[in-house]
Motif scaffolding. Structure first.
Motif, PDB file in Angstrom:
ATOM      1  N   PRO A  51       0.776  -1.228   0.000  1.00 38.27           N
ATOM      2  CA  PRO A  51       0.000   0.000   0.000  1.00 38.27           C
ATOM      3  C   PRO A  51       0.814   1.289   0.000  1.00 38.27           C
ATOM      4  N   ILE A  52       2.112   1.268   0.305  1.00 30.41           N
ATOM      5  CA  ILE A  52       2.835   2.510   0.568  1.00 30.41           C
ATOM      6  C   ILE A  52       2.860   3.439  -0.642  1.00 30.41           C
ATOM      7  N   GLY A  53       3.438   2.984  -1.751  1.00 31.21           N
ATOM      8  CA  GLY A  53       3.543   3.844  -2.930  1.00 31.21           C
ATOM      9  C   GLY A  53       2.193   4.235  -3.497  1.00 31.21           C
ATOM     10  N   THR A  54       1.276   3.286  -3.510  1.00 26.99           N
ATOM     11  CA  THR A  54      -0.059   3.559  -4.044  1.00 26.99           C
ATOM     12  C   THR A  54      -0.798   4.604  -3.221  1.00 26.99           C
ATOM     13  N   LEU A  55      -0.696   4.527  -1.912  1.00 34.25           N
ATOM     14  CA  LEU A  55      -1.381   5.510  -1.059  1.00 34.25           C
ATOM     15  C   LEU A  55      -0.786   6.907  -1.231  1.00 34.25           C
ATOM     16  N   LYS A  56       0.524   6.984  -1.380  1.00 34.07           N
ATOM     17  CA  LYS A  56       1.144   8.295  -1.606  1.00 34.07           C
ATOM     18  C   LYS A  56       0.667   8.898  -2.924  1.00 34.07           C
ATOM     19  N   LEU A  57       0.622   8.072  -3.973  1.00 32.03           N
ATOM     20  CA  LEU A  57       0.150   8.569  -5.273  1.00 32.03           C
ATOM     21  C   LEU A  57      -1.327   8.940  -5.236  1.00 32.03           C
ATOM     22  N   ALA A  58      -2.130   8.145  -4.554  1.00 33.15           N
ATOM     23  CA  ALA A  58      -3.558   8.460  -4.436  1.00 33.15           C
ATOM     24  C   ALA A  58      -3.760   9.763  -3.670  1.00 33.15           C
ATOM     25  N   GLY A  59      -2.972   9.966  -2.618  1.00 31.46           N
ATOM     26  CA  GLY A  59      -3.059  11.217  -1.870  1.00 31.46           C
ATOM     27  C   GLY A  59      -2.693  12.421  -2.720  1.00 31.46           C
ATOM     28  N   ALA A  60      -1.604  12.290  -3.490  1.00 32.18           N
ATOM     29  CA  ALA A  60      -1.196  13.389  -4.368  1.00 32.18           C
ATOM     30  C   ALA A  60      -2.264  13.662  -5.428  1.00 32.18           C
ATOM     31  N   ALA A  61      -2.844  12.605  -5.979  1.00 29.54           N
ATOM     32  CA  ALA A  61      -3.906  12.778  -6.981  1.00 29.54           C
ATOM     33  C   ALA A  61      -5.129  13.453  -6.369  1.00 29.54           C
ATOM     34  N   GLY A  62      -5.474  13.086  -5.150  1.00 27.13           N
ATOM     35  CA  GLY A  62      -6.610  13.712  -4.476  1.00 27.13           C
ATOM     36  C   GLY A  62      -6.361  15.180  -4.192  1.00 27.13           C
ATOM     37  N   LEU A  63      -5.138  15.509  -3.759  1.00 24.20           N
ATOM     38  CA  LEU A  63      -4.801  16.924  -3.541  1.00 24.20           C
ATOM     39  C   LEU A  63      -4.908  17.704  -4.845  1.00 24.20           C
ATOM     40  N   LEU A  64      -4.442  17.095  -5.932  1.00 23.99           N
ATOM     41  CA  LEU A  64      -4.526  17.750  -7.242  1.00 23.99           C
ATOM     42  C   LEU A  64      -5.988  17.932  -7.665  1.00 23.99           C
ATOM     43  N   ALA A  65      -6.815  16.930  -7.422  1.00 23.47           N
ATOM     44  CA  ALA A  65      -8.245  17.054  -7.748  1.00 23.47           C
ATOM     45  C   ALA A  65      -8.866  18.210  -6.974  1.00 23.47           C
ATOM     46  N   GLY A  66      -8.403  18.407  -5.738  1.00 28.91           N
ATOM     47  CA  GLY A  66      -8.894  19.540  -4.955  1.00 28.91           C
ATOM     48  C   GLY A  66      -8.539  20.869  -5.579  1.00 28.91           C
TER      49      GLY A  66
END
Length: 125
Positions: A51-66
């Motif tokens: 989960p580590i790399g995927t969660l970091k990328l998902a978090g960055a994508a969510g921040l970008l969506a914001g």
């Protein structure tokens, strides 16, 4: 969102995306540098992609969506990153690991995530 909030969010996106890409791509230089640290804190090396790399990328994508018009998703992503970095910090504290990775986690990534969350919820800084 204020200018400072925007700066914090952009830096948080860049740093989490860069870190996530490195953990998912797993270049040998990165794997060598984190292998010992993972063993120290008791995290299996198989967790580097998920989960580590995927969660970091998902978090960055969510921040970008914001930033791109869905601020609720940005706030949720920032909160998720806060939880991720608090758990990462706890993993280091639990075994008494005060390495550079501990300080990066607790003094850089976690506060950036808190700052991004505050930017999305409208904290005036």
């Amino acid at each position: 969102m204020t200018t400072w909030g925007l700066v914090v969010v952009v830096v948080a996106i860049a740093m989490n995306a860069m870190s996530g890409v490195l953990w998912v791509a797993r270049p040998e230089r990165v794997v060598k540098s984190i292998r010992q640290n993972l063993a120290t804190i008791g995290v299996p090396e198989s967790w580097t992609v998920f989960p580590i790399g995927t969660l970091k990328l998902a978090g960055a994508a969510g921040l970008l969506a914001g930033l791109l018009g869905v601020p609720a998703v940005g706030a949720i992503a920032a909160f998720g990153l806060i939880l991720f970095w608090v758990c990462a910090t706890f993993s280091h504290v639990r075994v008494g690991d005060w390495s550079a990775q501990f300080y990066a986690t607790s003094c850089l990534y976690a506060p950036l995530s808190v700052g991004a969350f505050l930017a999305y919820v409208g904290w005036p800084y």
